[in-house]
Design an enzyme around this catalytic site. Sequence first.
Site, PDB file in Angstrom:
ATOM      1  N   HIS A   1      57.961   2.223 -59.487  1.00 43.07           N
ATOM      2  CA  HIS A   1      58.279   1.468 -60.805  1.00 43.07           C
ATOM      3  C   HIS A   1      58.005  -0.077 -59.241  1.00 43.07           C
ATOM      4  CE1 HIS A   1      60.447   3.033 -63.630  1.00 43.07           C
ATOM      5  NE2 HIS A   1      61.282   4.009 -62.685  1.00 43.07           N
TER       6      HIS A   1
ATOM      7  N   GLU B   1      61.937   7.996 -60.160  1.00 46.01           N
ATOM      8  CA  GLU B   1      60.812   7.797 -60.961  1.00 46.01           C
ATOM      9  C   GLU B   1      59.408   7.745 -60.603  1.00 46.01           C
ATOM     10  OE1 GLU B   1      62.594   7.381 -65.067  1.00 46.01           O
ATOM     11  OE2 GLU B   1      62.826   5.784 -64.501  1.00 46.01           O
TER      12      GLU B   1
ATOM     13  N   ASP C   1      60.860  -4.687 -60.899  1.00 45.75           N
ATOM     14  CA  ASP C   1      60.998  -3.450 -61.503  1.00 45.75           C
ATOM     15  C   ASP C   1      59.448  -4.053 -61.956  1.00 45.75           C
ATOM     16  OD1 ASP C   1      60.721  -1.320 -63.044  1.00 45.75           O
ATOM     17  OD2 ASP C   1      62.975  -0.565 -62.304  1.00 45.75           O
TER      18      ASP C   1
HETATM   19  C1  ACM Z   1      67.287   5.195 -62.982  1.00 42.14           C
HETATM   20  O1  ACM Z   1      67.670   5.469 -64.099  1.00 42.14           O
HETATM   21  N1  ACM Z   1      65.782   5.575 -63.501  1.00 42.14           N
HETATM   22  C2  ACM Z   1      67.635   5.403 -62.290  1.00 42.14           C
END
Ligand code: ACM
Length: 526
Positions: free
Chosen positions: A268, A335, A205
């Site tokens: 991410h 996201e 991430d």
């Molecule tokens: C998430 O909580 N962004 C999957």
Amino acid sequence: MKIRVFVSLLILLFSILNEPVFAGEVQKGISIVPMPQELSILNGTFELTGKTSIKVGHDLIAKAEQLRAYLSPASGYLLPINKKIAGGNLIELKLLVELSSLGEEGYKLNISNKNVLITAYKPKGIFWGIQSLRQLFPNEILREAQVDGVKWILPCVNITDKPRFSWRGLMIDYSRTFWNKSHSKKYIDAMAYYKMNKLQMHLTDDQGWRLQIDKYPELTEKASKFDTIYHEPKEREGFYTKDDIRELVRYAAARNIDIVPEIEIPGHSSEVQYVFPGLSCIDDTIVIHPDGYGYKVNTRELCVGKEATFEFFKNVLSEVIELFPSRYIHTGGDECSKERWKKCPFDQKRMKDEGLKDENELQSWFVRRIEKFVNSKGRKLIGWDEISQGGLSKSATVMYWRTGNEAIVLGAVKQGNDVVMNPTSHFYFDYPYETIPTQKVYSYEPFSDKLKDVNPEHILGVQSCFWSHIDRTEPRMDRQVFPRIIALAEVGWTESQNRNWDNFSLRLNHQYKSLDMMDIYYMENK
Ligand code: ACM
């Protein structure tokens, strides 16, 4: 004085008799979690003694050894394992083809005065039967050292059991906070005790890359260690070597748990661009840092217009697939802001060349291309529910998380895709208990309200998340996860008609003592 004591005792007795009456199994000290599908309590007890032996066919020696390893530290008995024993005080493990209707994970557990019999169609079922057996002993059986003065007595019962859902999972974020191998094993042990079967390791991430990749050693050299100007404690540094992962995968598999690796793309992924700026839309310098808050660390998407990005992730995923035997490979997908793509000549050219009308379709195109690669290696792609934006492929599995977007689940299932339910409303264990109390986790029913008509065959099960950007020490993580995960385990295993919060809370009191024995912290009565 004596009369007063007598009166107090009478009052105490009266109040005990007036306790609300729940299902008999709790009253008789049977606190199995998750609640089995069928349980009848018989008269009598079985006692484990130094004379007890384990009877087993050749095909179950490994399970018998696990059973012995579970029972011997606290009891002090090293139970003999034999293929032929005529009678006596026995625990017998046996596979039976006629139990195929119980599936891979189902089992029967029959305890009489003379013997304990665990039968199943497959070894996985035997292992779950062993967990129910462990839960029927006094909970001191979980101690790592010999406990004197406890009689190892089991109530006589007949249990027939199998899970409601095939996916009962926990996701742990290893990127924001690195959790070491012994911590992972502790969680695998606890998950197995509650018959959970999927551990999703969120290994990459924006705040850190935590998996050795031979072709790109820079990933862990640079993105699992942090600049001291941020005063990050040393324990935030770290990554899993391939040998560590092989050990964990084996450890988990012996406990019926698949480790599902997650490599987060295309959003991410600042940490990848920190190490390889050429995979960004804009070749600039960024810093990474495991604390996502308080510093200028932004999530940013990879450039998917550049062919180099595919080459890179094909190489990474090849190593991931070789390392993890999991049928499912998680590639994130949540996201992804897509703002950079709007200004990036590479991404805009890609959209034009592929006839994609917007950036959502670009993401979908990217995910499909990655999925094809994953499929070519014989695996299935699973991703967060945003992988449906711009069009979901027919074969990807969706991990639903954004509560309120049930239309995604309906659309996916209608198209024939599978879904795992991981909604923020019920299963985000980094959220405070004030927002998601244990009772709320327990109350979750996938087929309620908007999803009542969904084809249940495509709902694989339930999963919880623990994102590690807030609670970053072991005791704090434990308290966020326990006891909520125990409630989740029952949601995933037990048919809804057999679930009852009052009954569960009584069994949970017993489980708190088990957690004490396992050295796990927890939030009591929250
Ligand atoms: C998430 O909580 N962004 C999957």
